[in-house]
Write a protein that holds these residues in place. Structure first.
Motif, PDB file in Angstrom:
ATOM      1  N   LEU A 100      58.857 -87.557 -55.018  1.00  0.00           N
ATOM      2  CA  LEU A 100      58.505 -86.153 -55.266  1.00  0.00           C
ATOM      3  C   LEU A 100      56.999 -85.956 -55.096  1.00  0.00           C
ATOM      4  O   LEU A 100      56.553 -84.964 -54.534  1.00  0.00           O
ATOM      5  CB  LEU A 100      58.923 -85.743 -56.681  1.00  0.00           C
ATOM      6  CG  LEU A 100      60.425 -85.619 -56.930  1.00  0.00           C
ATOM      7  CD1 LEU A 100      60.694 -85.323 -58.397  1.00  0.00           C
ATOM      8  CD2 LEU A 100      61.022 -84.518 -56.060  1.00  0.00           C
TER       9      LEU A 100
ATOM     10  N   VAL B 195      54.847 -87.468 -53.151  1.00  0.00           N
ATOM     11  CA  VAL B 195      54.351 -87.382 -51.780  1.00  0.00           C
ATOM     12  C   VAL B 195      54.838 -86.117 -51.089  1.00  0.00           C
ATOM     13  O   VAL B 195      54.407 -85.804 -49.996  1.00  0.00           O
ATOM     14  CB  VAL B 195      54.733 -88.598 -50.902  1.00  0.00           C
ATOM     15  CG1 VAL B 195      54.015 -89.837 -51.370  1.00  0.00           C
ATOM     16  CG2 VAL B 195      56.228 -88.820 -50.876  1.00  0.00           C
ATOM     17  N   SER B 196      55.766 -85.389 -51.720  1.00  0.00           N
ATOM     18  CA  SER B 196      56.301 -84.192 -51.075  1.00  0.00           C
ATOM     19  C   SER B 196      55.587 -82.920 -51.511  1.00  0.00           C
ATOM     20  O   SER B 196      55.744 -81.888 -50.882  1.00  0.00           O
ATOM     21  CB  SER B 196      57.798 -84.058 -51.380  1.00  0.00           C
ATOM     22  OG  SER B 196      58.470 -85.240 -51.027  1.00  0.00           O
ATOM     23  N   VAL B 197      54.847 -82.993 -52.598  1.00  0.00           N
ATOM     24  CA  VAL B 197      54.226 -81.783 -53.123  1.00  0.00           C
ATOM     25  C   VAL B 197      52.840 -81.605 -52.505  1.00  0.00           C
ATOM     26  O   VAL B 197      52.012 -82.498 -52.596  1.00  0.00           O
ATOM     27  CB  VAL B 197      54.104 -81.870 -54.659  1.00  0.00           C
ATOM     28  CG1 VAL B 197      53.307 -80.704 -55.189  1.00  0.00           C
ATOM     29  CG2 VAL B 197      55.477 -81.901 -55.285  1.00  0.00           C
ATOM     30  N   PRO B 198      52.597 -80.474 -51.845  1.00  0.00           N
ATOM     31  CA  PRO B 198      51.274 -80.247 -51.268  1.00  0.00           C
ATOM     32  C   PRO B 198      50.216 -80.232 -52.367  1.00  0.00           C
ATOM     33  O   PRO B 198      50.437 -79.661 -53.430  1.00  0.00           O
ATOM     34  CB  PRO B 198      51.375 -78.863 -50.620  1.00  0.00           C
ATOM     35  CG  PRO B 198      52.787 -78.449 -50.706  1.00  0.00           C
ATOM     36  CD  PRO B 198      53.503 -79.325 -51.666  1.00  0.00           C
TER      37      PRO B 198
ATOM     38  N   TRP C 180      49.144 -76.898 -53.676  1.00  0.00           N
ATOM     39  CA  TRP C 180      50.163 -76.227 -54.497  1.00  0.00           C
ATOM     40  C   TRP C 180      50.180 -76.802 -55.905  1.00  0.00           C
ATOM     41  O   TRP C 180      50.264 -76.055 -56.890  1.00  0.00           O
ATOM     42  CB  TRP C 180      51.541 -76.344 -53.840  1.00  0.00           C
ATOM     43  CG  TRP C 180      52.598 -75.515 -54.522  1.00  0.00           C
ATOM     44  CD1 TRP C 180      52.530 -74.184 -54.808  1.00  0.00           C
ATOM     45  CD2 TRP C 180      53.867 -75.970 -54.993  1.00  0.00           C
ATOM     46  NE1 TRP C 180      53.692 -73.776 -55.416  1.00  0.00           N
ATOM     47  CE2 TRP C 180      54.525 -74.849 -55.542  1.00  0.00           C
ATOM     48  CE3 TRP C 180      54.515 -77.212 -54.992  1.00  0.00           C
ATOM     49  CZ2 TRP C 180      55.804 -74.938 -56.096  1.00  0.00           C
ATOM     50  CZ3 TRP C 180      55.790 -77.297 -55.532  1.00  0.00           C
ATOM     51  CH2 TRP C 180      56.419 -76.168 -56.080  1.00  0.00           C
TER      52      TRP C 180
END
Lengths: 314, 272
Positions: A138, A140-143, A146
């Motif tokens: 999770l 590595v997926s969140v900018p 953001w």
């Protein structure tokens, strides 16, 4: 070792030279006439001529480049058009924001990633491993920007604990400065921590399968000792590589986070310069950041040789 | 190693999320619940409701419709940026490894130098002299991928150039181009495909970041990063405005990451 150092050092110098060529080509060669670009359509032809002369744009490109590089090597990156002060001074004045932000994020990254990676590797295919890997997946997926916005939403809009941005400076001691950089550093570090945790896990897993680890266990060393002395010491080589490469990413990421948190760092300096068509500043900042990243990569190379004797004696 | 249900699940879940993303992007080309550009000042900054499941932005535009159309931008930039990085990187790496000598050395130093320019830095540089936009995004992100592809391709060449089947083909009279593209490249394809898959989510994150900074996609084109740029000014009034576009990015990137991980395990059992 000396030969390795000499070879890597020479490569580093050549790389830096190429970095400067790339920056020069984009800023001075691609636009055709930088003077017109800076003045826009409003300037008179005479004013454009004066600017060309002042910037040395009327000379052959090779000569312009040579002079720019020579100046840059002496620490002179030209004058800002917007502020009419030396670009190098502007860059230095922004470092007290960008540098601590990057370093705090790096520290958070390492502090979070190493324990998680180690734990996941030593609890391979057990609940802890899966939880750690899901969280890092999770992560590595969140900018980054953001998560920055979400942190603002939580801690300043809802809870009202911190201000939504701005920088309090280092004048009143360390804490106010650290406080204004904390949320952006968390947002920046969390993403990269997820990357590093995954790299740590797989590096430790690889090492744990090695014969020498089995030998160490067989001769009766405790689990912790095997892990620290044998597994971690050897897993450190790929981990240091990944972490080093991430430093560059952190530096680039701080440019984005500075915008989210309205921090007066290098990134905001460059963004402001773009809006004002202040080419010398853009040129100076990009050269500085790219050269820093190349320098860090070079240091990683050296650390690599230090940690792994096999490379030194190659 | 025994069966790996966890990895299999990773691949399936990643594939499902990615398929949903593609379907959303495709659907948005023909249908969105509302016109993504239609403004309605009376309905500004609303939270989720039956009419606007994701709420509305500062112009009263339907966020769900805008998130849907934003998927197209993300996919387009991702595909083209990875394409630029892959083609340029692979050609550079093949040439570098095949020619060897000082050319190889020079090409590798160039790759080292390019590594000093993450997408954001190239984008800063390019927007200083060109106007910001989706093309700058694609090129800047693509450039950042060149080093990885170049190193992989070069490594493949160095490993394969002395192998028997390549030497045999050369002995049979095959020329450089044929050797490279018929014999060497196909045998280095697996790691390159994995690299492309793992680069794709990175490109989507970078596109969003560039758009957020105002260096990439420009209004009125829909982009998730651009939406977040606008949402930041209204965090106190409508937090959902920032939640949904960001969630779309995170979910997309998560799906692609899972897919990439799964693909790597399938294509490269050694690394598993």
């Amino acid at each position: 070792m000396r030969r390795y150092l000499a070879r890597r050092g020479a490569a580093f110098v050549v790389t830096l030279f190429l970095v400067s060529v790339l920056v020069f080509v984009v800023i001075r060669v691609l636009p055709g006439d930088p003077a017109l670009l800076i003045m826009g359509t409003e300037g008179s032809p005479e004013a454009a001529d004066r600017l060309r002369q002042a910037m040395g744009l009327d000379r052959p490109l090779a000569l312009q480049y040579g002079r720019w590089l020579g100046d840059a090597l002496r620490g002179d990156l030209g004058r800002s058009i917007q502020y009419d002060v030396p670009v190098a001074g502007l860059i230095v004045s922004r470092l007290p924001v960008t540098l601590p932000l990057t370093l705090m994020a790096a520290a958070l990254m390492v502090l979070a990633a190493l324990p998680v990676g180690l734990y996941a590797a030593t609890h391979h295919r057990r609940a802890g491993d899966y939880v750690g890997m899901v969280v890092s997946q999770l992560g590595v997926s969140v900018p980054q920007f953001w998560s920055g916005l979400l942190l603002i939403l939580l801690f300043s809009v809802h809870l009202g604990w911190v201000r939504a941005g701005g920088f309090e400076g280092w004048g009143d001691g360390v804490w106010p400065g650290v406080r204004s950089l904390l949320l952006p550093a968390v947002a920046l570090g969390f993403f990269q921590a997820a990357v590093l945790a995954r790299a740590t896990r797989s590096a430790v897993l690889d090492v744990l399968r090695e014969d020498y680890v089995r030998t160490a266990r067989a001769k009766g060393l405790t689990g912790g000792r095997v892990l620290v002395k044998h597994a971690l010491a050897n897993a450190l080589i790929p981990v240091v590589t990944v972490a080093g490469l991430q430093l560059g990413q952190l530096l680039a990421g701080s440019i984005v986070l500075e915008s989210v948190f309205a921090l007066p760092g290098l990134g905001r300096l460059a963004l402001g310069a773009i809006a004002a068509r202040d080419l010398p500043v853009v040129q100076g900042v990009t050269l500085f950041v790219a050269a820093t990243i190349v320098l860090v990569n070079f240091l990683v190379d050296l650390a690599y040789a230090y940690l792994d004797p096999r490379i030194r004696y190659d | 190693m025994t069966s790996r249900p966890w990895r299999h699940a990773t691949f399936v879940l990643g594939g499902a999320i990615t398929a949903a993303l593609l379907a959303t992007a495709g659907l948005s080309l023909v249908y969105t619940p509302a016109d993504p550009l239609a403004m309605s000042i009376g309905a500004r900054l609303q939270g989720p409701s039956g009419v606007h499941p994701f709420g509305t932005d500062q112009f009263g535009r339907d966020i769900l419709s805008r998130v849907m159309t934003g998927a197209v931008t993300s996919i387009a930039v991702g595909v083209i940026a990875v394409g630029i990085g892959a083609v340029a990187g692979v050609l550079l790496g093949l040439a570098s490894g095949w020619l060897g000598g000082w050319l190889d050395e020079a090409a590798m130093r160039l790759v080292d130098a390019v590594q000093g320019f993450p997408a954001i830095l190239s984008a800063l540089l390019f927007t200083a002299v060109f106007s910001p936009g989706i093309v700058v995004s694609m090129v800047a992100i693509g450039i950042a991928f060149v080093p990885a592809f170049a190193r992989l391709a070069r490594g493949g060449v160095l490993e394969l150039r002395a192998r028997e089947f390549v030497v045999a083909a050369r002995a049979l009279g095959a020329r450089d181009r044929r050797l490279l593209f018929r014999h060497v490249l196909p045998n280095t394809l697996a790691p390159l495909i994995v690299q492309a898959t793992t680069s794709f989510p990175v490109a989507i994150l970078a596109e969003a970041a560039l758009a957020y900074l105002g260096l990439g996609t420009q209004p009125p084109n829909p982009s998730w990063g651009l939406m977040l740029r606008e949402a930041q000014n209204f965090l106190g009034m409508n937090p959902w405005f920032a939640v949904f576009p960001g969630g779309a990015i995170a979910l997309t990137v998560l799906g692609l990451n899972l897919l990439g991980d799964g693909l790597r395990d399938l294509l490269d059992p050694k690394a598993a």
